[in-house]
Design a protein around this motif. Structure first.
Motif, short mmCIF file in Angstrom:
data_model
loop_
_atom_site.label_atom_id
_atom_site.label_comp_id
_atom_site.label_asym_id
_atom_site.label_seq_id
_atom_site.Cartn_x
_atom_site.Cartn_y
_atom_site.Cartn_z
N SER A 155 29.54 15.05 11.05
CA SER A 155 28.84 13.83 10.65
C SER A 155 27.54 14.25 9.97
CB SER A 155 28.57 12.94 11.86
OG SER A 155 27.76 13.61 12.80
N GLY A 156 26.77 13.27 9.53
CA GLY A 156 25.52 13.62 8.85
C GLY A 156 24.48 12.53 9.07
N GLY A 157 23.39 12.65 8.31
CA GLY A 157 22.33 11.66 8.41
C GLY A 157 21.16 12.18 9.21
N HIS A 158 21.39 12.50 10.48
CA HIS A 158 20.33 13.14 11.27
C HIS A 158 20.20 14.61 10.84
CE1 HIS A 158 17.84 14.45 14.58
NE2 HIS A 158 18.71 15.37 14.87
N ALA A 159 21.34 15.26 10.63
CA ALA A 159 21.35 16.65 10.16
C ALA A 159 22.67 16.86 9.41
CB ALA A 159 21.26 17.62 11.34
N MET A 202 24.79 6.03 8.70
CA MET A 202 25.48 4.80 9.08
C MET A 202 26.99 4.94 8.89
SD MET A 202 22.53 2.13 7.86
CE MET A 202 22.81 0.68 8.85
N ASN A 203 27.39 5.60 7.83
CA ASN A 203 28.83 5.87 7.64
C ASN A 203 29.36 6.77 8.76
OD1 ASN A 203 29.17 4.38 5.33
ND2 ASN A 203 28.69 6.07 3.95
N SER A 204 28.56 7.74 9.17
CA SER A 204 28.96 8.65 10.25
C SER A 204 29.14 7.89 11.56
CB SER A 204 27.93 9.76 10.44
OG SER A 204 27.87 10.57 9.31
N LEU A 205 28.23 6.95 11.83
CA LEU A 205 28.35 6.17 13.07
C LEU A 205 29.64 5.37 13.07
CD1 LEU A 205 24.72 4.82 13.72
CD2 LEU A 205 25.90 6.67 14.91
N HIS A 206 29.98 4.79 11.92
CA HIS A 206 31.25 4.04 11.83
C HIS A 206 32.42 4.98 12.11
CE1 HIS A 206 29.78 0.15 10.67
NE2 HIS A 206 29.01 0.68 9.74
N ARG A 207 32.31 6.21 11.64
CA ARG A 207 33.40 7.16 11.86
C ARG A 207 33.48 7.54 13.34
NH1 ARG A 207 34.21 13.34 10.05
NH2 ARG A 207 36.39 13.37 10.65
N LEU A 208 32.34 7.82 13.97
CA LEU A 208 32.33 8.23 15.38
C LEU A 208 32.79 7.10 16.29
CD1 LEU A 208 28.99 10.25 15.35
CD2 LEU A 208 31.27 11.21 15.74
N LYS A 209 32.59 5.88 15.84
CA LYS A 209 32.97 4.71 16.64
C LYS A 209 34.48 4.60 16.83
CE LYS A 209 31.61 -0.10 16.96
NZ LYS A 209 31.88 -1.27 16.19
N GLU A 210 35.23 5.26 15.97
CA GLU A 210 36.69 5.17 16.04
C GLU A 210 37.28 5.95 17.23
OE1 GLU A 210 38.18 6.47 12.27
OE2 GLU A 210 37.09 4.88 11.20
N ARG A 230 26.08 1.69 22.01
CA ARG A 230 24.92 2.42 21.47
C ARG A 230 25.01 2.56 19.94
NH1 ARG A 230 20.03 2.54 21.24
NH2 ARG A 230 19.05 4.50 20.67
N ILE A 231 26.21 2.79 19.44
CA ILE A 231 26.40 2.89 17.99
C ILE A 231 26.03 1.56 17.33
CG2 ILE A 231 28.18 3.07 16.19
CD1 ILE A 231 29.49 5.29 17.85
N GLU A 232 26.46 0.46 17.92
CA GLU A 232 26.12 -0.87 17.37
C GLU A 232 24.61 -1.06 17.36
OE1 GLU A 232 27.65 -3.35 15.85
OE2 GLU A 232 29.43 -2.08 15.82
#
Ligand SMILES: [Zn+2]
Ligand SMILES: [Zn+2]
Length: 310
Positions: A155-159, A202-210, A230-232
């Motif tokens: 994933s990304g965004g934070h790192a 935000m895209n990564s969070l949607h991916r991790l939510k799956e 938490r993702i929401e």
């Protein structure tokens, strides 16, 4: 660690063939000694550590990897992208301390703070030395740690290149700083790195939510069960902040530093100020990407201000 992180979690996964560590922490004489004590307490020595898995390149996670490798020759696993990012920040050819601060000067950071930040960035070098040799882990591939097979999810965004580890049968995710309880992981816009980090995050969070997760083991704070919730919360937090910044720009064009001070105040430590201004810029960049803000560049000194497009 200082507030709001408070501490970093390092996870020890023993198996019959040796000990794996997820995120060994920052390097200092104190953490070296702590590791010696902790392993002894668990009945191991430094030589028993045969694998280090690094979720991402930040010093508080990646720092001791090279030191552990120099002690017993363990393998160090991380993503290609995370390794590239570690070189961007602290490689022998990196001049990130001057590059970042002169870029932040364009975004309104006062010269005194920029000078302090330039020095402060150099202080991380001992925390991440020596640079380890890396075994690359690809997104979707499996790594055996603690006698179990874990799937790596990038994933990304934070790192950039952040890897979480997922065990489907156990419903466990080792999520590093990709999702944190209580704290919103810092999202920084940095020159030469991801040009749209908040969008990526935000895209990564949607991916991790799956993924179905019963329990998540984060890089900071305590393990938690409410991953979907938490993702929401994190997605909502960033949407709300984007709206707030958009409203601020409706009043007047503003620099990244001005937005940062309105959001976070200007009484921050050098370390916190870097995270704060780079986070403000990540949000401003997301408004630009969404077509809701634009930039005004001064022809006199190259300074940059953001303006509403509505
Ligand atoms: Zn981090
Ligand atoms: Zn961290």
């Amino acid at each position: 660690m200082s507030y709001p992180l408070r501490w970093v979690n390092s996870y020890v996964l023993p198996s019959s063939t040796g000990v794996a560590i997820i995120d060994p922490g920052p390097r200092s004489s104190i953490t070296e000694e702590e590791w010696g004590n902790a392993l002894e307490h668990l009945g191991y020595t430094l030589k028993d550590v045969n694998k280090i898995f690094v979720t991402h390149h930040h010093p508080d996670h990646f720092g001791l990897a090279g030191w552990f490798q120099s002690q017993g020759g363990c393998k160090v696993y991380m993503s290609q992208r995370a390794y590239a990012e570690s070189l961007l920040m602290w490689g022998s050819n990196s001049n990130m301390n001057t590059e970042l601060t002169s870029w932040l000067r364009q975004h309104g950071l006062p010269v005194t703070l920029a000078t302090q930040m330039e020095q402060h960035l150099l202080e991380f070098l001992p925390q991440v030395s020596p640079t380890p040799e890396i075994t690359i882990v690809d997104d979707g591939s499996y790594v055996t740690l603690g006698g179990r097979s874990w799937m790596a999810i990038e994933s990304g965004g934070h790192a950039p290149g952040h890897l979480s580890l997922y065990h489907q049968d156990l419903g466990i995710m080792m999520c590093g700083d990709a999702i944190l309880p209580q704290i919103s992981p810092n999202i920084s816009l940095i020159p030469g790195s991801d040009p749209e980090p908040l969008y990526t995050f935000m895209n990564s969070l949607h991916r991790l939510k799956e993924y179905k997760v019963n329990e998540a083991f984060p890089g900071h704070r305590d393990p938690f069960h409410t991953v979907q919730q938490r993702i929401e919360e994190l997605l909502n937090h960033h949407e709300e902040r984007l709206i707030k910044i958009e409203q601020l720009l409706c009043h007047s064009s503003q620099s990244g530093y001005e937005i940062c001070c309105t959001l976070f105040g200007n009484n921050l430590s050098t370390h916190q100020m870097r995270f704060a201004i780079c986070e403000a810029l990540a949000h401003l960049q997301e408004l630009v990407r969404r077509g809701k803000a634009g930039t005004l560049v001064s022809s006199l000194d190259g300074s940059i201000k953001f303006t509403t497009l509505l």
